[in-house]
Scaffold this active site. Structure first.
Site, PDB file in Angstrom:
ATOM      1  N   LYS A 157       0.804  -1.228  -0.267  1.00 43.05           N
ATOM      2  CA  LYS A 157      -0.024  -0.092  -0.176  1.00 43.05           C
ATOM      3  C   LYS A 157       0.775   0.948   0.046  1.00 43.05           C
ATOM      4  CE  LYS A 157      -4.117   1.842   2.677  1.00 43.05           C
ATOM      5  NZ  LYS A 157      -5.070   1.999   1.402  1.00 43.05           N
TER       6      LYS A 157
HETATM    7  N1  PPE Z   1      -7.894  -1.270  -2.627  1.00 44.25           N
HETATM    8  C1  PPE Z   1      -7.378  -0.164  -2.501  1.00 44.25           C
HETATM    9  C2  PPE Z   1      -6.674   0.410  -3.889  1.00 44.25           C
HETATM   10  C3  PPE Z   1      -7.372   0.563  -1.564  1.00 44.25           C
HETATM   11  O1  PPE Z   1      -6.756   1.785  -1.253  1.00 44.25           O
HETATM   12  C4  PPE Z   1      -8.090   0.015  -0.365  1.00 44.25           C
HETATM   13  C5  PPE Z   1      -8.163   0.839   0.908  1.00 44.25           C
HETATM   14  C6  PPE Z   1      -8.700  -1.208  -0.289  1.00 44.25           C
HETATM   15  C7  PPE Z   1      -8.552  -1.997  -1.468  1.00 44.25           C
HETATM   16  C8  PPE Z   1      -9.414  -1.973   0.853  1.00 44.25           C
HETATM   17  O2  PPE Z   1      -8.303  -1.959   1.759  1.00 44.25           O
HETATM   18  P1  PPE Z   1      -8.934  -2.404   3.284  1.00 44.25           P
HETATM   19  O3  PPE Z   1      -8.787  -0.897   3.600  1.00 44.25           O
HETATM   20  O4  PPE Z   1      -7.674  -3.218   4.031  1.00 44.25           O
HETATM   21  O5  PPE Z   1     -10.076  -3.125   3.117  1.00 44.25           O
HETATM   22  N2  PPE Z   1      -8.452   2.227   0.782  1.00 44.25           N
HETATM   23  C9  PPE Z   1      -8.066   3.070   1.974  1.00 44.25           C
HETATM   24  C10 PPE Z   1      -7.684   4.496   1.299  1.00 44.25           C
HETATM   25  C11 PPE Z   1      -8.851   5.391   1.003  1.00 44.25           C
HETATM   26  C12 PPE Z   1      -8.463   6.879   0.735  1.00 44.25           C
HETATM   27  O6  PPE Z   1      -9.381   7.287   0.338  1.00 44.25           O
HETATM   28  O7  PPE Z   1      -7.221   7.166   1.380  1.00 44.25           O
HETATM   29  C13 PPE Z   1      -8.876   3.154   3.066  1.00 44.25           C
HETATM   30  O8  PPE Z   1     -10.047   2.592   2.923  1.00 44.25           O
HETATM   31  O9  PPE Z   1      -8.660   3.221   4.092  1.00 44.25           O
END
Ligand code: PPE
Length: 309
Positions: A157
């Site tokens: 990430k």
């Molecule tokens: N894919 C991406 C690209 C992503 O950024 C997130 C989280 C997810 C999947 C889901 O992952 P999880 O949060 O572990 O379930 N995105 C983060 C950032 C959002 C933002 O606008 O900044 C979040 O949801 O915190």
């Protein structure tokens, strides 16, 4: 402006206005950061941090891919996160830990720049709006694909990955949709700009696997566990684009997005508008997050109790 009082920077809590970095920091020029998004939920026993250990572990994993040595242990970062939430007296909200290549010199080679760490936390409600959680959102398939395997690693990430997310999101908003769904380099479904994706077909729940250029979501992992507990079959596999149009239900998951149903894709209504399974999983998820589920004890960090006293 982000409404927060104290930000943890390299071991110290500083005031909002003092949490600054130098313009010549490596991260500003080359996107060299890894970060997390973690939610704080209200429970009967006070505020709780959702799956803290898994998020901090993922932060360290992301750093490892980029050969960044975070100068703290996992336990120290967990404690710093708890300290930051307490200092801001948050009942509910969002936590953003970030490790980044700081200021020393410029040039792509980052090794002489320090790895700095900051943690911020603030009150934050529904990401895509309350209505989105209830009625679902309108999405489009993005013309932008996710980076191919062996280009930018999706399982890390990293700040730089969010240039791809911005292209997807900006295109969707510009075209009047609430979110974009990106395909991977082969044309299979990858994910939303900041959410993982699930489709429901004939009662079976299907989600892209780890080779689909999507992040390994912690909400996704949670939802898979909840779905299995409810007795659903969950399959992780490559998903062709057209399944978006012919599935029975579609929903997105993420820390920010929680469990958000999708109403339509490219203006084609998903299934017959039924959201039974998405809503059932959303309810389970909120029960878990708010301390009302058998998994709550395992996944909630409650050491913030004193705040609400
Ligand atoms: N894919 C991406 C690209 C992503 O950024 C997130 C989280 C997810 C999947 C889901 O992952 P999880 O949060 O572990 O379930 N995105 C983060 C950032 C959002 C933002 O606008 O900044 C979040 O949801 O915190």
């Amino acid at each position: 402006m982000i409404n927060t009082e104290k930000i943890w920077m390299n071991g110290k809590l500083v005031g909002h206005d003092d949490a600054n970095i130098h313009i010549l920091s490596h991260v500003v020029h080359y996107g060299s950061s890894v970060f997390e998004g973690i939610r704080i939920y209200k429970t009967e026993n006070g505020p709780a941090i959702f799956r803290l250990r898994e998020h901090v572990k993922r932060l360290f994993d992301s750093a490892k891919v980029y050969r960044m040595d975070i100068p703290y242990s996992i336990e120290e970062i967990e404690q710093a996160i708890i300290e930051t939430v307490k200092a801001n007296k948050l009942e509910q909200g969002y936590i953003r830990p970030i490790a980044y290549r700081g200021y020393f010199e410029l040039g792509v080679t980052p090794t002489r720049c320090p790895v700095d760490v900051a943690i911020a936390a603030w009150a934050w409600g529904a990401y895509l709006g309350e209505e989105a959680l209830n009625k679902g959102i309108r999405v489009q398939v993005s013309s932008w694909r996710r980076p191919a395997l062996n280009t930018l690693p999706s399982l890390a990430k990293a700040g730089g990955n969010y240039l791809s997310s911005q292209l997807i999101r900006l295109e969707a908003l510009n075209n009047g949709y609430e979110e974009g769904i990106a395909l991977d380099y082969l044309g299979n479904i990858s994910e939303g700009s900041g959410e993982n994706l699930f489709v429901v077909l004939n009662g079976k729940i299907i989600t892209p696997n780890l080779s689909s250029s999507a992040l390994g979501g912690i909400t996704k992992d949670t939802v898979i566990q909840l779905a299995k507990k409810l007795g659903y079959e969950v399959v992780e596999q490559a998903i062709p684009r057209e399944l978006l149009y012919i599935c029975d239900e579609l929903f997105l998951t993420g820390t920010a997005a929680e469990v958000t149903p999708v109403y339509s894709v490219d203006d084609i209504v998903v299934g017959n508008g039924d959201k039974t399974i998405a809503k059932a999983l959303q309810k389970e998820f909120f029960d878990l997050a708010h301390g009302r589920h058998e998994l709550s004890e395992k996944y909630l960090t409650l050491s913030l109790i004193h705040i609400s006293e």
